[in-house]
Design a protein around this motif. Sequence first.
Motif, PDB file in Angstrom:
ATOM      1  N   LYS A  93      45.814 -47.415  20.582  1.00 55.82           N
ATOM      2  CA  LYS A  93      44.921 -46.407  20.046  1.00 55.82           C
ATOM      3  C   LYS A  93      45.566 -45.127  19.491  1.00 55.82           C
ATOM      4  O   LYS A  93      46.336 -44.561  20.320  1.00 55.82           O
ATOM      5  N   ILE A  94      45.324 -44.722  18.425  1.00 54.43           N
ATOM      6  CA  ILE A  94      45.807 -43.735  17.686  1.00 54.43           C
ATOM      7  C   ILE A  94      44.600 -42.518  17.416  1.00 54.43           C
ATOM      8  O   ILE A  94      43.665 -43.091  16.587  1.00 54.43           O
ATOM      9  N   ILE A  95      44.764 -41.254  17.894  1.00 63.46           N
ATOM     10  CA  ILE A  95      43.672 -40.176  17.455  1.00 63.46           C
ATOM     11  C   ILE A  95      44.698 -39.461  16.582  1.00 63.46           C
ATOM     12  O   ILE A  95      45.853 -39.061  17.131  1.00 63.46           O
ATOM     13  N   ILE A  96      44.150 -38.680  15.931  1.00 62.15           N
ATOM     14  CA  ILE A  96      44.865 -37.690  14.978  1.00 62.15           C
ATOM     15  C   ILE A  96      44.151 -36.131  15.135  1.00 62.15           C
ATOM     16  O   ILE A  96      42.853 -36.035  15.115  1.00 62.15           O
ATOM     17  N   LEU A  97      44.885 -35.255  15.455  1.00 62.68           N
ATOM     18  CA  LEU A  97      44.410 -33.810  15.689  1.00 62.68           C
ATOM     19  C   LEU A  97      44.835 -32.905  14.253  1.00 62.68           C
ATOM     20  O   LEU A  97      45.957 -32.983  14.154  1.00 62.68           O
ATOM     21  N   GLU A  98      43.932 -32.716  13.387  1.00 65.91           N
ATOM     22  CA  GLU A  98      44.400 -31.865  12.423  1.00 65.91           C
ATOM     23  C   GLU A  98      43.689 -30.557  12.436  1.00 65.91           C
ATOM     24  O   GLU A  98      42.860 -30.171  12.978  1.00 65.91           O
ATOM     25  N   CYS A  99      44.692 -29.647  12.315  1.00 67.80           N
ATOM     26  CA  CYS A  99      44.717 -28.353  12.559  1.00 67.80           C
ATOM     27  C   CYS A  99      44.300 -27.344  11.473  1.00 67.80           C
ATOM     28  O   CYS A  99      45.315 -27.405  10.316  1.00 67.80           O
ATOM     29  N   ASP A 100      43.231 -27.361  11.064  1.00 61.99           N
ATOM     30  CA  ASP A 100      42.549 -26.576   9.527  1.00 61.99           C
ATOM     31  C   ASP A 100      42.844 -25.014   9.809  1.00 61.99           C
ATOM     32  O   ASP A 100      41.618 -24.515  10.273  1.00 61.99           O
ATOM     33  N   GLY A 101      43.632 -24.225   9.074  1.00 60.90           N
ATOM     34  CA  GLY A 101      43.641 -23.130   8.879  1.00 60.90           C
ATOM     35  C   GLY A 101      43.181 -22.529   7.923  1.00 60.90           C
ATOM     36  O   GLY A 101      42.746 -23.397   6.772  1.00 60.90           O
ATOM     37  N   GLU A 102      42.903 -21.539   7.943  1.00 51.49           N
ATOM     38  CA  GLU A 102      41.984 -20.792   6.614  1.00 51.49           C
ATOM     39  C   GLU A 102      42.423 -20.738   5.406  1.00 51.49           C
ATOM     40  O   GLU A 102      41.796 -21.172   4.540  1.00 51.49           O
ATOM     41  N   GLU A 103      43.950 -20.847   5.243  1.00 50.53           N
ATOM     42  CA  GLU A 103      44.570 -20.963   3.970  1.00 50.53           C
ATOM     43  C   GLU A 103      44.354 -22.140   3.001  1.00 50.53           C
ATOM     44  O   GLU A 103      43.971 -21.869   2.067  1.00 50.53           O
ATOM     45  N   GLN A 106      41.303 -47.807   6.394  1.00 49.81           N
ATOM     46  CA  GLN A 106      42.523 -48.474   6.673  1.00 49.81           C
ATOM     47  C   GLN A 106      42.930 -48.866   8.272  1.00 49.81           C
ATOM     48  O   GLN A 106      44.035 -49.435   8.405  1.00 49.81           O
ATOM     49  N   LYS A 107      42.200 -48.207   9.130  1.00 49.30           N
ATOM     50  CA  LYS A 107      42.588 -48.391  10.439  1.00 49.30           C
ATOM     51  C   LYS A 107      43.911 -48.132  10.914  1.00 49.30           C
ATOM     52  O   LYS A 107      44.484 -48.358  11.733  1.00 49.30           O
ATOM     53  N   ARG A 108      44.291 -46.605  10.376  1.00 49.94           N
ATOM     54  CA  ARG A 108      45.641 -46.103  10.646  1.00 49.94           C
ATOM     55  C   ARG A 108      45.215 -45.142  11.688  1.00 49.94           C
ATOM     56  O   ARG A 108      46.462 -44.937  12.471  1.00 49.94           O
ATOM     57  N   ALA A 109      44.100 -44.995  12.359  1.00 51.86           N
ATOM     58  CA  ALA A 109      43.673 -44.062  13.318  1.00 51.86           C
ATOM     59  C   ALA A 109      42.168 -44.235  13.629  1.00 51.86           C
ATOM     60  O   ALA A 109      41.697 -44.787  12.825  1.00 51.86           O
ATOM     61  N   GLU A 110      42.033 -44.281  14.862  1.00 54.54           N
ATOM     62  CA  GLU A 110      40.653 -44.623  15.344  1.00 54.54           C
ATOM     63  C   GLU A 110      39.726 -43.427  15.119  1.00 54.54           C
ATOM     64  O   GLU A 110      38.503 -43.700  14.832  1.00 54.54           O
ATOM     65  N   THR A 111      40.278 -42.069  15.449  1.00 51.28           N
ATOM     66  CA  THR A 111      39.520 -40.776  15.326  1.00 51.28           C
ATOM     67  C   THR A 111      40.318 -40.083  14.660  1.00 51.28           C
ATOM     68  O   THR A 111      41.521 -39.830  14.979  1.00 51.28           O
ATOM     69  N   ILE A 112      39.590 -39.029  13.856  1.00 56.73           N
ATOM     70  CA  ILE A 112      40.241 -38.009  13.531  1.00 56.73           C
ATOM     71  C   ILE A 112      39.469 -36.497  13.692  1.00 56.73           C
ATOM     72  O   ILE A 112      38.279 -36.520  13.542  1.00 56.73           O
ATOM     73  N   TYR A 113      40.033 -35.645  14.380  1.00 51.83           N
ATOM     74  CA  TYR A 113      39.616 -34.640  14.950  1.00 51.83           C
ATOM     75  C   TYR A 113      40.028 -33.323  13.976  1.00 51.83           C
ATOM     76  O   TYR A 113      41.105 -33.105  14.089  1.00 51.83           O
ATOM     77  N   ARG A 114      39.158 -32.606  13.200  1.00 50.67           N
ATOM     78  CA  ARG A 114      39.452 -31.661  12.492  1.00 50.67           C
ATOM     79  C   ARG A 114      39.119 -30.414  13.313  1.00 50.67           C
ATOM     80  O   ARG A 114      37.943 -30.140  13.532  1.00 50.67           O
ATOM     81  N   ILE A 115      40.069 -29.393  13.755  1.00 50.74           N
ATOM     82  CA  ILE A 115      39.958 -28.358  14.527  1.00 50.74           C
ATOM     83  C   ILE A 115      40.186 -27.061  13.619  1.00 50.74           C
ATOM     84  O   ILE A 115      41.351 -27.064  13.026  1.00 50.74           O
ATOM     85  N   LYS A 116      39.316 -26.222  13.751  1.00 49.05           N
ATOM     86  CA  LYS A 116      39.504 -24.911  12.836  1.00 49.05           C
ATOM     87  C   LYS A 116      40.614 -23.897  13.579  1.00 49.05           C
ATOM     88  O   LYS A 116      40.317 -23.772  15.011  1.00 49.05           O
ATOM     89  N   GLY A 117      41.196 -23.451  12.768  1.00 46.21           N
ATOM     90  CA  GLY A 117      42.167 -22.303  13.250  1.00 46.21           C
ATOM     91  C   GLY A 117      41.610 -21.304  14.366  1.00 46.21           C
ATOM     92  O   GLY A 117      42.257 -20.808  15.486  1.00 46.21           O
ATOM     93  N   THR A 118      40.383 -20.859  13.865  1.00 50.98           N
ATOM     94  CA  THR A 118      39.823 -19.834  14.785  1.00 50.98           C
ATOM     95  C   THR A 118      39.328 -20.328  16.081  1.00 50.98           C
ATOM     96  O   THR A 118      39.145 -19.461  16.885  1.00 50.98           O
ATOM     97  N   ASP A 119      38.858 -21.594  16.201  1.00 48.19           N
ATOM     98  CA  ASP A 119      38.605 -22.068  17.382  1.00 48.19           C
ATOM     99  C   ASP A 119      39.901 -22.251  18.192  1.00 48.19           C
ATOM    100  O   ASP A 119      39.758 -22.412  19.489  1.00 48.19           O
ATOM    101  N   ILE A 120      40.952 -22.826  17.456  1.00 47.51           N
ATOM    102  CA  ILE A 120      42.211 -22.871  18.348  1.00 47.51           C
ATOM    103  C   ILE A 120      42.574 -21.445  18.872  1.00 47.51           C
ATOM    104  O   ILE A 120      43.085 -21.517  20.231  1.00 47.51           O
ATOM    105  N   TYR A 121      42.468 -20.408  18.203  1.00 46.59           N
ATOM    106  CA  TYR A 121      42.776 -19.011  18.943  1.00 46.59           C
ATOM    107  C   TYR A 121      41.727 -18.364  19.754  1.00 46.59           C
ATOM    108  O   TYR A 121      42.061 -18.103  20.964  1.00 46.59           O
TER     109      TYR A 121
END
Length: 161
Positions: free
Chosen positions: A65-75, A96-111
């Motif tokens: 199982k692969i999950i992806i965490l995408e860090c979405d910066g404002e730029e 294409q089942k390259r990942a099970e889930t993709i999480y898009r996380i806003k930069g402001t939430d990471i900070y």
Amino acid sequence: MDILRELLNTNHSYSYEKVESPIEQILLNHIIKYLSDETEVIVQLPIKTISGNFRADIALRNNDKIIILECDGEEFHTKEINKKYDEWRDTLILFQKRAETIYRIKGTDIYNNINSIIYLIYKFEPEFFNTEYGETLPKKEINRKRRAKKGYRKHKNNITL
């Protein structure tokens, strides 16, 4: 010496030079503390699809199982055209089942909400986390009203946090 080598030889090590942004670094530094020994961290994972090649900011692999965490910066992720591109890209990867889930996380939430973000991922994907450490995450779950207000949504297997 063997004990030290064993302690340092974990799946949670990653190449600092592959990290492309401060928000990726912050997320990695926080999340690896809670991951299970079976979870492998892959930074800038190459992904092939029928429409081209992409890279995932951070991928977590546990067994198959692969999950992806995408860090979405404002730029690069605030304009409507970029959001459409991200949605198209995520659809290709998931279809294409390259990942099970993709999480898009806003930069402001990471900070500002890093512990809450990790806790939400832990609640959706407990098998990636060490349950002993996962339970030490702050229990302040984001309620539905706040989720709607802040734009948290789950769309099939694409989750925007």
